[in-house]
Design an enzyme around this catalytic site. Sequence first.
Site, PDB file in Angstrom:
ATOM      1  N   HIS A  74      32.231  40.170  40.106  1.00 50.76           N
ATOM      2  CA  HIS A  74      33.546  39.563  39.867  1.00 50.76           C
ATOM      3  C   HIS A  74      33.813  38.427  40.859  1.00 50.76           C
ATOM      4  O   HIS A  74      33.154  38.301  41.898  1.00 50.76           O
ATOM      5  CB  HIS A  74      34.647  40.622  39.993  1.00 50.76           C
ATOM      6  CG  HIS A  74      34.709  41.252  41.355  1.00 50.76           C
ATOM      7  ND1 HIS A  74      35.292  40.646  42.455  1.00 50.76           N
ATOM      8  CD2 HIS A  74      34.241  42.441  41.806  1.00 50.76           C
ATOM      9  CE1 HIS A  74      35.199  41.422  43.500  1.00 50.76           C
ATOM     10  NE2 HIS A  74      34.556  42.537  43.139  1.00 50.76           N
TER      11      HIS A  74
ATOM     12  N   GLU B 286      33.116  50.104  40.970  1.00 54.67           N
ATOM     13  CA  GLU B 286      32.631  50.203  42.346  1.00 54.67           C
ATOM     14  C   GLU B 286      32.734  51.666  42.780  1.00 54.67           C
ATOM     15  O   GLU B 286      33.398  52.495  42.138  1.00 54.67           O
ATOM     16  CB  GLU B 286      33.482  49.293  43.238  1.00 54.67           C
ATOM     17  CG  GLU B 286      33.095  49.249  44.702  1.00 54.67           C
ATOM     18  CD  GLU B 286      31.692  48.728  44.924  1.00 54.67           C
ATOM     19  OE1 GLU B 286      30.757  49.577  44.890  1.00 54.67           O
ATOM     20  OE2 GLU B 286      31.514  47.519  45.157  1.00 54.67           O
TER      21      GLU B 286
END
Length: 200
Positions: free
Chosen positions: A9, A80
């Site tokens: 990202h 994550e």
Amino acid sequence: MFTIFAIRHGETEENKLRVLQGQSQGRLAESGQHQALKLGLSLKHTEFNHVVVSDLQRTQDTWQWMGLNQPVTFDERLRERAFGKYEGLPRNQVMHTGFDELEIESKGAFFRRVSAFVDERVALYMANKDQDKCQELWLTHGGTLRIILYYLCNRFQVETPQTRFDNTGITEYRIQNGALSIERLNDMQHLCREKSAQRV
């Protein structure tokens, strides 16, 4: 040939403040928005059979800023690692004092979650490998990308390269005839390669 474009990202406000994000949602910084726009431009002529994005806000926002008009699936397995009560704290402070391992997602659980996703995607390709080519985009996080790299290298018995997963950098994995090759691209290299391919 199965080609995976694995991307992190864009830069978040939390990245700039150097806090531990984990599975907190995060907010793209202006720099992260620009990174995503640039990445979208570099990939606008690339057709993907599937786009899979972590369901956390910072990856969803990166996908939106990329501006690619392709169907997308959001998958929590690409998140994550979860750091529980440590999320939002300064990274240096957490690394200095250490974690209570009972308060965070274990490394084993994190590895199993991500590797299950990779196994599923590779198995789907292998089940339909008579097709000429399959290209997928996986948009995720730095820690998740490290597991993807390690797992694919281990599965295909390739030496794991030392790499750093920069914001919106591209790692291209190609699986063909039971072999894996890896190419690390940044946005500008990919853009140049796309333009060269169009001129041929």
